[in-house]
Every structure is written in C-alpha cells, then in structure tokens.
Design an enzyme around this catalytic site. Structure first.
Site, PDB file in Angstrom:
ATOM      1  NE  ARG A 120     -66.604 -49.172  29.470  1.00 45.23           N
ATOM      2  CZ  ARG A 120     -66.080 -48.183  28.772  1.00 45.23           C
ATOM      3  NH1 ARG A 120     -65.485 -47.190  29.403  1.00 45.23           N
ATOM      4  NH2 ARG A 120     -66.157 -48.147  27.461  1.00 45.23           N
TER       5      ARG A 120
ATOM      6  CG  HIS B  28     -68.471 -47.378  23.589  1.00 47.66           C
ATOM      7  ND1 HIS B  28     -69.710 -47.235  24.158  1.00 47.66           N
ATOM      8  CD2 HIS B  28     -67.814 -48.266  24.377  1.00 47.66           C
ATOM      9  CE1 HIS B  28     -69.805 -47.998  25.236  1.00 47.66           C
ATOM     10  NE2 HIS B  28     -68.659 -48.628  25.384  1.00 47.66           N
TER      11      HIS B  28
ATOM     12  CG  HIS C  47     -66.412 -53.854  32.974  1.00 48.55           C
ATOM     13  ND1 HIS C  47     -65.467 -53.059  32.361  1.00 48.55           N
ATOM     14  CD2 HIS C  47     -67.426 -53.984  32.076  1.00 48.55           C
ATOM     15  CE1 HIS C  47     -65.873 -52.731  31.150  1.00 48.55           C
ATOM     16  NE2 HIS C  47     -67.065 -53.279  30.957  1.00 48.55           N
TER      17      HIS C  47
ATOM     18  CE1 TYR D 209     -72.610 -49.826  29.565  1.00 47.33           C
ATOM     19  CE2 TYR D 209     -72.158 -48.517  27.630  1.00 47.33           C
ATOM     20  CZ  TYR D 209     -71.723 -49.322  28.661  1.00 47.33           C
ATOM     21  OH  TYR D 209     -70.393 -49.614  28.776  1.00 47.33           O
TER      22      TYR D 209
ATOM     23  NE  ARG E  55     -62.997 -50.128  27.080  1.00 44.32           N
ATOM     24  CZ  ARG E  55     -63.033 -49.118  26.196  1.00 44.32           C
ATOM     25  NH1 ARG E  55     -62.173 -48.103  26.307  1.00 44.32           N
ATOM     26  NH2 ARG E  55     -63.908 -49.123  25.208  1.00 44.32           N
TER      27      ARG E  55
ATOM     28  CE  LYS F 207     -62.201 -53.501  24.706  1.00 49.15           C
ATOM     29  NZ  LYS F 207     -63.554 -54.069  24.617  1.00 49.15           N
TER      30      LYS F 207
END
Length: 308
Positions: free
Chosen positions: A245, A276, A242, A285, A142, A167
C-alpha cells in the site's frame, strides 16, 4: 455496576453510529468492567483503571497505554452524561508511538513475489496469491479490504471494485486498469474450474473454498518473502504485506512529480482512492521515500512549489 454496563452499551452504540467499529474496544471495556466487579469498585477510579491497564505486567508498554486510552475514552463519555467517575490522566502511562519504516518495493521485488507464489501447493493457491498480491500492488487497498471483498463487489461491466465497510464504515469505488480487470477475470475462471466442497461468497478463497483469513495471508506472504530472497533493509524496515500500500502511494506521487502534473490534485485523488478520511493522512507518504522528497525539493528549487 449494572449502570456502568448499560452505559457501556449506550457508549458503543453512540460511537458506532459515527462509523467506528470498536471490536477490540468493546472486548477490553467489558473485561475492565469485570475487573471492577472483582475488586468491588462502585465506580471508575483512576487507580483502578491504571492497575487494570498494566495487566499483564511483562509485555510492551504500548499495550498498557492502549488499554488505558480505551478506558479514558469511556470515562470521558461517562462524565459527559453526568455519571461520576475519574478520568485517568493522559500521561499516566506514557508511550510514544513509532511507525515502522515502510519497505518500498521495487517492480523487480514485486515480480519476485509473484514468481515465488508459483511454488505454492495448488493451482488455486498460486492463482489466489498472485492475484491478491498484484491487486494490492496496483490499487493500494488494505489487506483486510481485499480479503473481505465478495464476488458481487467486482463490477465486471464497469471495471470497478466496491470496497464496503472499510475504516469508519466507509464505502468507496475503485476504477481498475484494463490489465487488473483482465487479471481478476482470469482468477474467477480459475476458481470456477475447481471442484470445491463449498464456496464462500468471497472474491478470494482458500483451497477449501472458504474466505481467506488475515493471519494465514500474513503467514503465507512471509513465506513468499523468504522464497523471493527479500531481506530487511534495516531493523525497522522489513518487508510487510501492508507496505504494498505504501509503495503504491509513493509511486503514484513520484509519477505526478516526474510528469509535471498537479501533485496537490493528485494527492487529493490518491487520498480518496486509498480510503483516507482526509488528505492530511496521505501527506505522511511524502516523508516515506527519499526519492519523493527529492522530487518535491527539486520542484521547489525550480520555483513551481505552488503546485507541490
């Protein structure tokens, strides 16, 4: 109202102990409690929550819905600790989230962005943005993770980057390809040659020697997009930083299909590499690229769908 302020402090402490950062939620909830003070409300009522969430009136409904969602989470917590409040209904301010269509960069487009970066105003800015864009393209990290890297997070001995406080307050290690390792070392040598008034501990620095700001990175990237001649493919599919990514994730999965590899295993590893929480978040994705969907369909047609 003092009891609600104390309850808010307890609520934030509890959720942060679970790994949530809640910077925006804290700001909004403190504003909400000030609003309750202003209207002389003794507790949280649904009508007050909705009235506050709808401020200001002339903006997107998604923002109103997000504000109400923050209040609903706090209200649910208050009920769980036996503080009498009303929890606004989930559908009181309906909004259907819509993800932007990923702009999947080709290798030629990434090359055009790197070339466009050579037009920036100083040798340090050129090196910073070429290295930053290249790193995002080959690691899928990120943007916020990249600009929060410190020099100490680059393990030059083992060729690893350490991503801290991502995150959900997670930390992970990213093994780097030899070419990426070399590019980072070259950038650090460029940094050392600069005579700067100050140097932040950050890995990527501005011309003033300070840590890069997210808003400035976004602005500069859009300048590079225009200079590289990249244009929107549709109204919903515009080149964003972004999307580097997204492009990394899709290329990784396409390569697994093309080489006949175990795509389920690759997906699990990719999920960990991207940071994740679980592989289910990475499955999105699969729908981001027609080519990727085509590869999956072809494998199913061949009868080896048990590995897809």
């Amino acid at each position: 109202m003092s009891s609600l302020h104390q309850a808010l402090a307890d609520y934030l402490q509890l959720r942060r102990s679970l790994g949530y950062k809640l910077a925006r939620s804290e700001k909004l909830l403190r504003q909400f409690l000030v609003y309750l003070d202003d209207v002389r409300a003794e507790t949280i009522m649904a009508e007050h929550a909705i009235a506050w969430a709808c401020q200001p009136p002339n903006i997107k409904s998604s923002w109103h819905s997000q504000r109400l969602t923050v209040v609903r989470g706090f209200a649910h917590y208050l009920q769980s600790v036996d503080i009498p409040v009303e929890v606004p209904a989930a559908g009181a301010l309906p909004w259907r989230p819509c993800r932007a269509t990923p702009y999947l960069y080709t290798e030629q487009e990434i090359g055009a962005l790197l070339k466009a970066a050579t037009t920036l105003s100083s040798s340090l800015r050129v090196a910073t943005y070429q290295t930053l864009i290249g790193l995002l393209a080959v690691t899928g990290m990120r943007v916020g993770e990249a600009i929060h890297l410190d020099r100490s997070d680059f393990d030059a001995r083992d060729g690893v980057l350490v991503i801290r406080h991502a995150k959900f307050n997670k930390t992970r290690e990213l093994p780097l390809h030899a070419t990426t390792f070399t590019a980072l070392q070259r950038y650090l040598r460029c940094r050392e040659r600069q005579r700067l008034p100050e140097r932040a501990p950050a890995l990527f620095i501005s011309s003033a020697g300070t840590r890069l700001l997210y808003c400035n990175v976004q602005w500069t990237f859009q300048r590079l997009v225009r200079r590289a001649g990249l244009v929107a493919r549709t109204r919903a599919c515009r080149p964003r930083i972004h999307d580097l990514r997204h492009s990394f994730a899709v290329r990784t999965l396409i390569e697994a299909y093309q080489t006949g590899g175990d795509t389920q295993q690759r997906l699990t590893v990719l999920s960990t590499y991207l940071g994740h929480v679980d592989p289910a978040r990475t499955y999105w994705y699969l729908s981001a690229s027609p080519e990727l969907l085509g590869q999956a369909a072809e494998r199913l047609t061949r009868g080896d769908g048990d590995r897809s």
